[in-house]
Motif scaffolding. Structure first.
Motif, PDB file in Angstrom:
ATOM      1  N   LEU A  30       0.828  -1.205   0.000  1.00  0.00           N
ATOM      2  CA  LEU A  30       0.000   0.000   0.000  1.00  0.00           C
ATOM      3  C   LEU A  30       0.863   1.256   0.000  1.00  0.00           C
ATOM      4  CD1 LEU A  30      -2.982  -0.745   2.440  1.00  0.00           C
ATOM      5  CD2 LEU A  30      -2.997  -0.698  -0.053  1.00  0.00           C
ATOM      6  N   CYS A  31       1.877   1.279   0.852  1.00  0.00           N
ATOM      7  CA  CYS A  31       2.734   2.471   0.919  1.00  0.00           C
ATOM      8  C   CYS A  31       3.538   2.653  -0.363  1.00  0.00           C
ATOM      9  CB  CYS A  31       3.680   2.372   2.120  1.00  0.00           C
ATOM     10  SG  CYS A  31       3.041   3.233   3.581  1.00  0.00           S
ATOM     11  N   ALA A  32       3.843   1.537  -1.028  1.00  0.00           N
ATOM     12  CA  ALA A  32       4.635   1.630  -2.251  1.00  0.00           C
ATOM     13  C   ALA A  32       3.790   2.140  -3.423  1.00  0.00           C
ATOM     14  CB  ALA A  32       5.224   0.264  -2.590  1.00  0.00           C
ATOM     15  N   GLU A  33       2.519   1.730  -3.471  1.00  0.00           N
ATOM     16  CA  GLU A  33       1.694   2.068  -4.626  1.00  0.00           C
ATOM     17  C   GLU A  33       0.748   3.235  -4.354  1.00  0.00           C
ATOM     18  OE1 GLU A  33      -0.154  -1.672  -5.723  1.00  0.00           O
ATOM     19  OE2 GLU A  33       1.585  -2.154  -6.985  1.00  0.00           O
ATOM     20  N   GLY A  34       0.534   3.542  -3.090  1.00  0.00           N
ATOM     21  CA  GLY A  34      -0.249   4.727  -2.742  1.00  0.00           C
ATOM     22  C   GLY A  34       0.670   5.788  -2.193  1.00  0.00           C
ATOM     23  N   GLN A  35       0.093   6.876  -1.689  1.00  0.00           N
ATOM     24  CA  GLN A  35       0.916   7.936  -1.115  1.00  0.00           C
ATOM     25  C   GLN A  35       0.087   8.753  -0.138  1.00  0.00           C
ATOM     26  OE1 GLN A  35       2.079   9.884  -4.744  1.00  0.00           O
ATOM     27  NE2 GLN A  35       0.274  11.225  -4.761  1.00  0.00           N
ATOM     28  N   VAL A  36       0.783   9.422   0.750  1.00  0.00           N
ATOM     29  CA  VAL A  36       0.140  10.323   1.698  1.00  0.00           C
ATOM     30  C   VAL A  36       0.189  11.731   1.107  1.00  0.00           C
ATOM     31  CG1 VAL A  36       0.255  11.361   3.991  1.00  0.00           C
ATOM     32  CG2 VAL A  36       0.697   8.903   3.695  1.00  0.00           C
ATOM     33  N   GLU A  37      -0.965  12.419   1.134  1.00  0.00           N
ATOM     34  CA  GLU A  37      -1.028  13.776   0.585  1.00  0.00           C
ATOM     35  C   GLU A  37      -1.658  14.704   1.614  1.00  0.00           C
ATOM     36  OE1 GLU A  37      -2.674  14.236  -3.326  1.00  0.00           O
ATOM     37  OE2 GLU A  37      -1.982  12.258  -3.986  1.00  0.00           O
ATOM     38  N   LEU A  38      -1.116  15.911   1.686  1.00  0.00           N
ATOM     39  CA  LEU A  38      -1.634  16.947   2.572  1.00  0.00           C
ATOM     40  C   LEU A  38      -2.417  17.957   1.740  1.00  0.00           C
ATOM     41  CD1 LEU A  38      -1.767  18.459   5.309  1.00  0.00           C
ATOM     42  CD2 LEU A  38       0.384  19.600   4.647  1.00  0.00           C
ATOM     43  N   PHE A  39      -3.677  18.180   2.111  1.00  0.00           N
ATOM     44  CA  PHE A  39      -4.534  19.136   1.415  1.00  0.00           C
ATOM     45  C   PHE A  39      -4.811  20.332   2.309  1.00  0.00           C
ATOM     46  CE2 PHE A  39      -5.259  15.267  -0.892  1.00  0.00           C
ATOM     47  CZ  PHE A  39      -5.581  15.659  -2.194  1.00  0.00           C
TER      48      PHE A  39
END
Length: 492
Positions: A30-39
């Motif tokens: 999940l961490c490799a293919e997704g990402q954390v984003e700040l809005f």
């Protein structure tokens, strides 16, 4: 809108309830293919746009809203970590439109774990194959059931309307048949009476005078006033006395017909002055046939006019000869629906019409609005009858903040507060088993909100329940899709 990409911590992501049962290997993927984003505060995605991402909130505050007419109506506001939204139906692929079914914005800086749609779909199918099958079955099964029962709801309404229309048509049709049979008999008697008069010792001038009196009598019948029972009885007594004083036999039998035809003592005095005394009795009998014939023809005319009016109302209700989307006067639709449902409403329910005839026309799908009126009137009638055989149904129209308001108010027992929030849910009904499908209000909601960009709301206290439909007067592009309000994607 894209957010600022930040480092992804598998440990932090695994603390979210959606992922807490996953293995370290799965969290690593999940961490490799997704990402954390700040809005930053503002919109994240907009309803109707292509659904490209699945969002899980790590921290912050999200607000979900749905578009209703020109307004964004807030559906959910939460700061609960782990809530999710976005492309929640990605596992269905191209079998359903992959668009955002709501709009999402954040009110404070908010971090999300974001998965692209294709990755989310792959993860769902690989990690939860049985769950995906169950979800697919639930999704399509519910849609198919809703479509099937919705069709049955329409057929039940059509059957009810057909029965009511048949009943309404039967009365004037039977009246016309009876009047025609009686007219045939009266015309035959008129022919025999004419033969008797022709063989009698009447001069050409006397016959001409009689014919003139007959013509003026027919004109008088056409303009006959409608009298109250007491006034009619008094006039019958006066006519009976006059006929007996002039030697007319069975005057008490002729008097009611003359009164119904608008004749009075003054008129009979004019007749007596226009014909010789020796032919007065024959003239009176001849005029009696004339009055009866005119009254029967009026009855036939009224009956056939009523039939024609009912047929026109049925065409107006069904909109069979009209464009599916056009500008309409809501009062025309309401009148045709009330007429079609008059048999079902029955005499015990008093219908009050409070119309604002100055309202502008609205762009609409008329046949579908008629279905909304039918559902709301049917519910109101059922509510009134659940508390007794009598009550009042008030149909009101008005202008409300540049929108056309159509309100249906009944004097039934009201909607219990504990179920008010569920009345628009598919398959929810308070009617006994076999009497309701629970889709009437759901269908009405979708027609008003999704197809007409309007509002459907309910207000209720015991003895005063109001369903209000608000329709915009500004034309919008016709909408072909009718997603249910139950398809809104909300954080859970």
């Amino acid at each position: 809108m894209s957010g600022q990409v930040m480092p992804c911590s598998a440990q932090e992501i695994s603390s979210l309830f959606l992922f807490e049962k996953l293995s370290p290997e799965q969290m690593g993927r999940l961490c490799a293919e997704g990402q954390v984003e700040l809005f930053e505060p503002g919109p994240v995605y907009t309803e109707g746009d292509p659904a490209t991402c699945f969002f899980v909130m790590i921290e912050g505050t999200v607000v979900l809203s749905r578009r209703v007419g020109d307004d964004d109506v807030e559906v959910t506001r939460t700061s609960q970590p782990g809530v999710y939204a976005g492309a929640m139906q990605a596992y269905l692929g191209d079998r359903v439109p992959q668009v955002y079914n709501n709009s999402m914005r954040v009110t404070v800086p908010t971090r999300f774990f974001v998965l692209p749609t294709d990755i989310f779909a792959d993860v769902m199918r690989e990690w939860f194959p049985m769950a995906v099958h169950l979800l697919e079955g639930l999704f399509f099964g519910t849609k198919n059931t809703q479509a099937t029962v919705g069709q049955r709801e329409r057929l039940l309404a059509l059957g009810s309307l057909s029965a009511g229309l048949t009943h309404e048509l039967n009365n004037p049709a039977a009246a016309a048949v009876r009047a025609t049979a009686t007219l045939r008999e009266r015309v035959a008697k008129m022919r025999r009476k004419l033969a008797v008069i022709a063989e009698g010792p009447f001069t050409r001038e006397a016959l001409a005078g009689l014919v003139e009196v007959q013509e003026r009598t027919a004109e008088r019948v056409a303009k006959a006033p409608v009298l109250g029972p007491l006034e009619a009885a008094d006039r019958e007594d006066l006519l009976t006395d006059w006929l007996e004083d002039h030697g007319i036999e069975h005057g008490w039998q002729l008097a009611p017909t003359f009164v119904q035809g608008g004749l009075d003592v003054d008129w009979l005095e004019q007749v007596a002055a226009a014909v010789d005394e020796e032919i007065l009795a024959g003239a009176i009998g001849w005029l009696n046939y004339t009055v009866e014939t005119e009254l029967l023809m009026n009855e036939i005319d009224d009956s056939t006019t009523r039939i024609s009016h009912l047929v026109d109302a049925a065409k107006q209700y069904s909109q069979l000869d009209r464009a599916p989307y056009r500008v309409v006067d809501v009062h025309e639709l309401l009148e045709s629906t009330l007429l079609m449902l008059s048999g079902k409403i029955g005499p015990g329910i008093h219908v009050v019409k409070e119309y604002d005839r100055t309202l502008p026309a609205v762009p609409a799908y008329p046949a579908e609005l008629n279905q909304v009126w039918t559902n709301l009137i049917d519910n109101a009638v059922s509510a009134i009858r659940s508390a007794g055989d009598e009550g009042t149904l008030t149909v009101r129209t008005a202008l409300d903040h540049e929108q056309v308001l159509v309100e249906f108010r009944d004097t039934g027992p009201g909607i219990p507060p504990e179920i008010k929030d569920r009345i628009f849910d598919p398959f929810f009904t308070t009617k006994p088993v076999g009497e309701g499908t629970g889709l009437g209000l759901d269908i009405s909601w979708r027609i008003v909100v999704n197809k007409h960009h309007g509002t459907l709301r309910a207000e209720s206290v015991p003895g005063d329940t109001r369903f209000q439909v608000l329709l915009p007067v500004t034309p919008e592009a016709p909408t072909s899709t009718e997603p249910s309000q139950q398809q809104a994607e909300e954080p859970v």
